[in-house]
Motif scaffolding. Structure first.
Motif, PDB file in Angstrom:
ATOM      1  N   ASN A 180      60.580  35.159  17.338  1.00 23.90           N
ATOM      2  CA  ASN A 180      61.007  33.790  17.094  1.00 23.90           C
ATOM      3  C   ASN A 180      60.990  33.539  15.588  1.00 23.90           C
ATOM      4  O   ASN A 180      59.998  33.109  15.019  1.00 23.90           O
ATOM      5  CB  ASN A 180      60.077  32.802  17.814  1.00 23.90           C
ATOM      6  N   ALA A 183      60.138  29.992  14.365  1.00 22.03           N
ATOM      7  CA  ALA A 183      58.715  29.655  14.421  1.00 22.03           C
ATOM      8  C   ALA A 183      57.961  30.364  13.294  1.00 22.03           C
ATOM      9  O   ALA A 183      57.049  29.792  12.704  1.00 22.03           O
ATOM     10  CB  ALA A 183      58.139  30.043  15.775  1.00 22.03           C
ATOM     11  N   PHE A 185      59.044  31.082  10.413  1.00 24.74           N
ATOM     12  CA  PHE A 185      59.376  30.269   9.253  1.00 24.74           C
ATOM     13  C   PHE A 185      58.461  29.041   9.185  1.00 24.74           C
ATOM     14  O   PHE A 185      57.876  28.726   8.155  1.00 24.74           O
ATOM     15  CB  PHE A 185      60.816  29.821   9.418  1.00 24.74           C
ATOM     16  N   TYR A 186      58.307  28.347  10.317  1.00 23.43           N
ATOM     17  CA  TYR A 186      57.465  27.150  10.387  1.00 23.43           C
ATOM     18  C   TYR A 186      56.009  27.465  10.052  1.00 23.43           C
ATOM     19  O   TYR A 186      55.302  26.634   9.499  1.00 23.43           O
ATOM     20  CB  TYR A 186      57.515  26.533  11.795  1.00 23.43           C
ATOM     21  N   MET A 187      55.547  28.663  10.422  1.00 18.89           N
ATOM     22  CA  MET A 187      54.146  28.989  10.188  1.00 18.89           C
ATOM     23  C   MET A 187      53.909  29.541   8.778  1.00 18.89           C
ATOM     24  O   MET A 187      52.808  29.958   8.454  1.00 18.89           O
ATOM     25  CB  MET A 187      53.646  30.020  11.213  1.00 18.89           C
ATOM     26  N   GLY A 188      54.950  29.574   7.975  1.00 19.14           N
ATOM     27  CA  GLY A 188      54.790  30.041   6.602  1.00 19.14           C
ATOM     28  C   GLY A 188      54.776  31.555   6.474  1.00 19.14           C
ATOM     29  O   GLY A 188      54.331  32.100   5.472  1.00 19.14           O
ATOM     30  N   ILE A 189      55.278  32.261   7.506  1.00 19.95           N
ATOM     31  CA  ILE A 189      55.407  33.720   7.407  1.00 19.95           C
ATOM     32  C   ILE A 189      56.651  34.009   6.562  1.00 19.95           C
ATOM     33  O   ILE A 189      57.701  33.429   6.808  1.00 19.95           O
ATOM     34  CB  ILE A 189      55.537  34.338   8.817  1.00 19.95           C
ATOM     35  N   PRO A 190      56.541  34.874   5.555  1.00 22.10           N
ATOM     36  CA  PRO A 190      57.697  35.138   4.686  1.00 22.10           C
ATOM     37  C   PRO A 190      58.752  35.982   5.407  1.00 22.10           C
ATOM     38  O   PRO A 190      58.796  37.205   5.277  1.00 22.10           O
ATOM     39  CB  PRO A 190      57.098  35.882   3.491  1.00 22.10           C
ATOM     40  N   LYS A 295      64.838  33.515  21.393  1.00 18.24           N
ATOM     41  CA  LYS A 295      65.312  32.215  20.927  1.00 18.24           C
ATOM     42  C   LYS A 295      65.813  32.327  19.496  1.00 18.24           C
ATOM     43  O   LYS A 295      65.340  33.137  18.745  1.00 18.24           O
ATOM     44  CB  LYS A 295      64.176  31.214  20.957  1.00 18.24           C
TER      45      LYS A 295
ATOM     46  N   LYS B  49      62.094  18.237   9.548  1.00 17.16           N
ATOM     47  CA  LYS B  49      62.544  19.496   8.925  1.00 17.16           C
ATOM     48  C   LYS B  49      62.695  19.335   7.424  1.00 17.16           C
ATOM     49  O   LYS B  49      62.445  20.267   6.655  1.00 17.16           O
ATOM     50  CB  LYS B  49      63.900  19.917   9.502  1.00 17.16           C
ATOM     51  N   ILE B  54      62.239  23.100   5.804  1.00 14.34           N
ATOM     52  CA  ILE B  54      63.177  23.920   6.559  1.00 14.34           C
ATOM     53  C   ILE B  54      64.603  23.535   6.154  1.00 14.34           C
ATOM     54  O   ILE B  54      65.524  24.343   6.152  1.00 14.34           O
ATOM     55  CB  ILE B  54      62.996  23.688   8.079  1.00 14.34           C
ATOM     56  N   PRO B  74      59.206  26.630   2.668  1.00  9.86           N
ATOM     57  CA  PRO B  74      58.314  26.190   3.754  1.00  9.86           C
ATOM     58  C   PRO B  74      56.926  26.828   3.657  1.00  9.86           C
ATOM     59  O   PRO B  74      55.917  26.161   3.916  1.00  9.86           O
ATOM     60  CB  PRO B  74      59.030  26.655   5.021  1.00  9.86           C
ATOM     61  N   ALA B  75      56.862  28.098   3.293  1.00  9.40           N
ATOM     62  CA  ALA B  75      55.565  28.782   3.232  1.00  9.40           C
ATOM     63  C   ALA B  75      54.648  28.105   2.216  1.00  9.40           C
ATOM     64  O   ALA B  75      53.453  27.954   2.451  1.00  9.40           O
ATOM     65  CB  ALA B  75      55.751  30.252   2.884  1.00  9.40           C
ATOM     66  N   VAL B  78      53.332  24.868   3.677  1.00  5.45           N
ATOM     67  CA  VAL B  78      52.239  25.136   4.626  1.00  5.45           C
ATOM     68  C   VAL B  78      50.953  25.394   3.854  1.00  5.45           C
ATOM     69  O   VAL B  78      49.889  24.862   4.173  1.00  5.45           O
ATOM     70  CB  VAL B  78      52.563  26.355   5.531  1.00  5.45           C
ATOM     71  N   ARG B  79      51.050  26.189   2.792  1.00  3.57           N
ATOM     72  CA  ARG B  79      49.863  26.517   2.007  1.00  3.57           C
ATOM     73  C   ARG B  79      49.238  25.273   1.377  1.00  3.57           C
ATOM     74  O   ARG B  79      48.039  25.212   1.179  1.00  3.57           O
ATOM     75  CB  ARG B  79      50.213  27.543   0.925  1.00  3.57           C
ATOM     76  N   VAL B  83      51.705  21.069   7.896  1.00  2.00           N
ATOM     77  CA  VAL B  83      52.225  21.961   8.930  1.00  2.00           C
ATOM     78  C   VAL B  83      53.066  21.192   9.932  1.00  2.00           C
ATOM     79  O   VAL B  83      52.782  20.052  10.263  1.00  2.00           O
ATOM     80  CB  VAL B  83      51.090  22.682   9.689  1.00  2.00           C
ATOM     81  N   HIS B  84      54.099  21.854  10.422  1.00  4.67           N
ATOM     82  CA  HIS B  84      55.087  21.256  11.308  1.00  4.67           C
ATOM     83  C   HIS B  84      54.988  21.915  12.688  1.00  4.67           C
ATOM     84  O   HIS B  84      55.119  23.129  12.797  1.00  4.67           O
ATOM     85  CB  HIS B  84      56.451  21.523  10.663  1.00  4.67           C
ATOM     86  N   PRO B  86      57.022  22.327  15.758  1.00  3.89           N
ATOM     87  CA  PRO B  86      58.427  22.037  16.031  1.00  3.89           C
ATOM     88  C   PRO B  86      58.696  21.529  17.446  1.00  3.89           C
ATOM     89  O   PRO B  86      57.878  21.706  18.356  1.00  3.89           O
ATOM     90  CB  PRO B  86      59.115  23.375  15.789  1.00  3.89           C
ATOM     91  N   GLY B  88      60.089  21.531  21.057  1.00  2.00           N
ATOM     92  CA  GLY B  88      60.236  22.627  22.018  1.00  2.00           C
ATOM     93  C   GLY B  88      59.233  23.744  21.817  1.00  2.00           C
ATOM     94  O   GLY B  88      59.496  24.891  22.164  1.00  2.00           O
ATOM     95  N   GLU B  90      58.262  26.359  20.437  1.00  2.00           N
ATOM     96  CA  GLU B  90      58.567  27.521  19.596  1.00  2.00           C
ATOM     97  C   GLU B  90      57.366  28.442  19.394  1.00  2.00           C
ATOM     98  O   GLU B  90      57.030  28.821  18.281  1.00  2.00           O
ATOM     99  CB  GLU B  90      59.100  27.070  18.222  1.00  2.00           C
ATOM    100  N   ALA B 154      49.140  25.404  14.787  1.00  2.00           N
ATOM    101  CA  ALA B 154      49.319  24.668  13.539  1.00  2.00           C
ATOM    102  C   ALA B 154      47.965  24.312  12.920  1.00  2.00           C
ATOM    103  O   ALA B 154      47.796  24.374  11.703  1.00  2.00           O
ATOM    104  CB  ALA B 154      50.135  23.406  13.792  1.00  2.00           C
TER     105      ALA B 154
END
Ligand SMILES: Nc1ncnc2c1ncn2[C@@H]1O[C@H](COP(=O)(O)OP(=O)(O)O)[C@@H](O)[C@H]1O
Ligand SMILES: [Mg+2]
Lengths: 296, 259
Positions: A180, A183, A185-190, A295, B49, B54, B74-75, B78-79, B83-84, B86, B88, B90, B154
């Protein structure tokens, strides 16, 4: 019976090569949903790089082997960064065409490099033409060391890859990104850096396959065409997992080897595709295919 | 300078030619629960977003803890502690529950290992069911459990501000209530500031402190949730309370009712 076992062992050795290239396909496919048709050619380049380290720099085989793998990882990452990343967001078809183009490019460029050229080279491995007898010299099962090395190194490689994906943070993050991307991306994984590393990993594995195969087929510009057999191996394995690629490769390798001996001339070359067709009819998702849809 | 932890000023964002939010300004006070209410397609997800990086805004500024964060990676956001969660959920379907949680902590240094293990135990305190499922692939969880996992994942990033996109989506009223009660606990016990966007105005107004109403990409009303709950427009259009005879002034065009 002995004959049969003999064929199974040599088939399994070639199957390991298919498995490694298939693994390369699978890693990139899972991460980026792109099929890299230059996978076989990466293997060929790996063969040449290792050959150069040995012949030109005079390095011993195992050191040349390691260095070639590192060099191939670098080449894989550079390819992603320079060629593939700018295509982000383009249709999958475009990307696939580009990888096919890369394959042609690699074959063409290799023939232009002075020492590499269009000739066939012998990789001077220390275990060339050696054999081991199992069950009595002259009467038992004869295993060529070339085949044995392929099988042992493949098992080691696949086991360490499995452990890497299962237990390390980076490995889990690679899986997460494949499953995913959004997701991740959302968690800050590069995500982009991870995709680049996956290309590196995939190219390194193909480089290893090239060096393992070299003692058997020699090193030449078209040796990458075995990639055409690795693709069926990936499909048989379900195009989704490390064990799948390994089992798929072994099945294709062994079936091919047996078909070459027991069946009429010519069947050997199409055996891989017959297996794939049967598989697609009987179990469309492959042996290890999962039904979870990805997804995004 | 206001003392808000998050501040949006005239933010506009678009998908190609489609403008999704126009001139959105809002503030979230530290330690509070803020909500943005809006129907499907109003632009709620787009706002979140844009905040989490994002999507880059075309115009406007976004301040988090007093610093501009618009158009950042975004990274990096988060740091910084934002934190988002999302829409659905995900989650990572083939990773185990525990591996999903570890990925939530990806931006933390690897030297945090022990602390991360401790934090995983702490989120299991909020969602005990996840503890029973630690080694199960997350894709096998029910919708409600996946929502719990997404929130927990999160939390592992140690956020000071958490964005939640429609946590009630697809959940039964009972489960929605449960989740909101835990969200409030997280807010009170861990001091995490929350910005929750919801279609389900009923539940959001019940648990949040301050609310914004979003219509077709614009904020049309904002006030404390206690006040919003009593407004006729809100009662009629967002809470589905029919009030015979009371026509009232309309601040926005009449639209389809939903609950
Ligand atoms: N990826 C996208 N591409 C084009 N238009 C989009 C995209 N995502 C959302 N939109 C449009 O932007 C508007 C706001 O969408 P969204 O923020 O998802 O609303 P909400 O979350 O409130 O349902 C809608 O009109 C929607 O059609
Ligand atoms: Mg939405």
């Amino acid at each position: 019976m002995l004959q049969f076992l003999q064929l199974v062992v040599s088939g399994a050795a070639i199957g390991c090569i298919y498995a490694l290239i298939a693994l390369g396909f699978v890693l990139i496919y899972k991460a980026t949903e792109t099929v890299n048709f230059a996978q076989g050619d990466l293997m060929m380049v790996g063969g040449f790089v290792g050959l150069s380290f040995m012949s030109l720099l005079g390095l011993p085989f195992w050191i040349a082997f390691m260095l070639a793998i590192v060099a191939m990882a670098g080449l894989g990452m550079a390819t992603e960064r320079i060629v593939l990343r700018p295509l982000l967001g383009q249709p999958a078809f475009t990307v696939v065409m580009v990888t096919i183009g890369l394959g042609y490019l690699a074959r063409g460029l290799v023939t232009m490099i002075p020492y590499w050229g269009t000739e066939t080279h012998t990789l001077p491995v220390p275990y060339k033409d050696e054999v081991i007898w199992l069950g009595g010299e002259g009467t038992g099962l004869v295993i060529s060391v070339e085949h044995l090395v392929i099988i042992v190194v493949t098992v080691l490689l696949v086991t360490s890859l499995y452990a890497f994906f299962r237990f390390t943070r980076l490995g889990i993050a690679m899986q997460a990104t494949s499953q995913n991307q959004l997701a991740a991306f959302y968690m800050g994984i590069p995500v982009r850096r991870i995709n680049m590393m996956i290309w590196g990993l995939s190219a390194a594995i193909c480089g290893a396959a090239g060096l393992l195969l070299a003692p058997i087929t020699f090193v030449h510009a078209n040796m990458g065409f075995v990639g055409l057999k690795a693709f069926p191996a990936a499909v048989v394995g379900g195009f989704g997992s490390i064990p799948g690629a390994l089992v798929g490769g072994l099945i294709i390798g062994i079936v091919e080897s047996l078909a070459g001996f027991y069946l009429p001339e010519g069947i050997k070359d199409i055996a891989a595709y017959i297996v794939v067709l049967l598989m697609l009819v009987l179990k469309p998702n492959g042996l290890f295919g999962d039904n979870t849809t990805k997804k995004v | 300078m206001s003392d808000a932890i998050l501040q949006l000023n005239n933010v506009e964002a678009a998908y190609g030619a489609v403008k999704a939010i126009r001139g959105v300004s809002l503030e979230v006070q530290p330690g509070s629960i803020a909500t943005v209410l809006g129907s499907n397609g109003a632009g709620k997800t787009t706002i979140l977003k844009t905040i989490s990086g994002i999507l880059d805004p075309q115009k406007g500024s976004i301040q988090f803890k007093g610093e501009a964060i618009q158009k950042r990676d975004p990274a990096e956001i988060v740091r910084r502690g934002l934190v988002h969660v999302p829409e659905g959920r995900e989650i990572f379907p083939l990773l185990t529950v525990r591996e999903n949680l570890l990925m939530g902590a990806y931006t933390r240094p690897s030297s945090d290992k022990d602390e991360v293990a401790h934090d995983i135990e702490a989120v299991f305190g909020y969602f005990p069911i996840l503890k029973e499922r630690t080694s199960q692939p997350a894709g096998q969880l029910s919708g409600g459990q996946q929502q719990m996992l997404a929130i927990s994942r999160a939390l592992l990033a140690k956020p000071t501000l958490m964005l939640l996109d429609e946590p009630s989506l697809g959940l039964s009223p009972k489960l929605t209530k449960e989740i909101f009660e835990i969200i409030v606990r997280i807010n009170r016990e861990r001091g995490v500031t929350l910005l929750v966007v919801e279609q389900n105005a009923h539940i959001a107004l019940q648990y949040a402190d301050y609310g914004y109403v979003l219509e077709i990409g614009r904020i049309v009303m904002h006030d404390t949730c206690a006040v919003l709950r009593e407004k006729d427009d809100i009662r009629e259009f967002y809470l589905g309370v029919k009030q015979a005879g009371v026509r009232g002034e309309r601040r926005w065009k009449k639209k389809k009712n939903w609950r």
